[in-house]
Design a protein around this motif. Sequence first.
Motif, mmCIF file in Angstrom:
data_model
loop_
_atom_site.group_PDB
_atom_site.id
_atom_site.type_symbol
_atom_site.label_atom_id
_atom_site.label_comp_id
_atom_site.label_asym_id
_atom_site.label_seq_id
_atom_site.Cartn_x
_atom_site.Cartn_y
_atom_site.Cartn_z
ATOM 1 N N ARG A 2 1.042 -1.125 0.014
ATOM 2 C CA ARG A 2 -0.058 -0.020 -0.042
ATOM 3 C C ARG A 2 0.851 1.124 0.005
ATOM 4 O O ARG A 2 1.783 1.165 0.786
ATOM 5 N N LEU A 23 0.593 -2.689 -7.775
ATOM 6 C CA LEU A 23 0.173 -3.417 -6.552
ATOM 7 C C LEU A 23 1.387 -4.145 -6.048
ATOM 8 O O LEU A 23 1.414 -4.310 -4.640
ATOM 9 N N ASN A 249 3.587 0.654 2.742
ATOM 10 C CA ASN A 249 3.516 -0.239 3.851
ATOM 11 C C ASN A 249 3.511 -1.314 3.443
ATOM 12 O O ASN A 249 2.687 -1.853 2.350
#
Length: 252
Positions: A2, A23, A249
């Motif tokens: 993220r 992603l 993250n």
Amino acid sequence: MRAVMESRATPGRVNDDYAVVGLEWAVVLDGATALKPEKNGCIHDVPWVVHRLAGNLAQLLTTASDLVLADALAESIAHTCAAHEKTCDLSNPDSPSSTVTILRHRDDFLDYLVLGDSPLLVSHAGKIEPVLDERMANLNDYSYDAVMAVQNTPEGYYVANTMPDAAYQAVHGSFPAGSVDSAALLTDGASRLVDAFQLISWEELFRILSDEGPASLITQTRKVEAGGVVSSDGRTRKHHDDATAVFVNLVP
């Protein structure tokens, strides 16, 4: 993976930085204005080159997830060159260039590549570990002739412009994915509080990113720049720089 990001141009100018995130990967680029743009043999501006390099990297990182990062960058540079080799003189060493920093989550590993002075910070094994390509800092003479003599050479530093093999001179490696909980990719305009002004540590900069976010880091940097800070080495730095920060993250 993220990610949250922020990018701001030097006030009143076009932003030569760029960032793109997927992603499982993130990329930050910092384009460099030609020292003599009127004689550099390229009809395109810096963002034109940086955006195409970013797009080529995004495609490869998405469609060829196991490709070695240096191979991905070399191929991206080659594709970018092909897009303007018929209109521009790519033999000119002052052709628009860019730093490149890549982070990719692959299976049980976190791969990284750093080419040029755009730092990568990794929260690894309980500490903040900077991954740096510091070769640009070795320049003592910033005149046109001196810079062109050492760009993309072992005696100087490497950037992404017209030489695909420069990708293989990048700082690169991997961390065990489970040992890293977060990371940050920065252009040097977003790392100035540490490496240009020496006002805070990498740990404090990372804390700002983690607790307050990239926008806050850049806002704080702009406030310091507005004061005309002179760094501890006695050099007066330019007031502003394009600034881009991506905070990633990795905790599930």
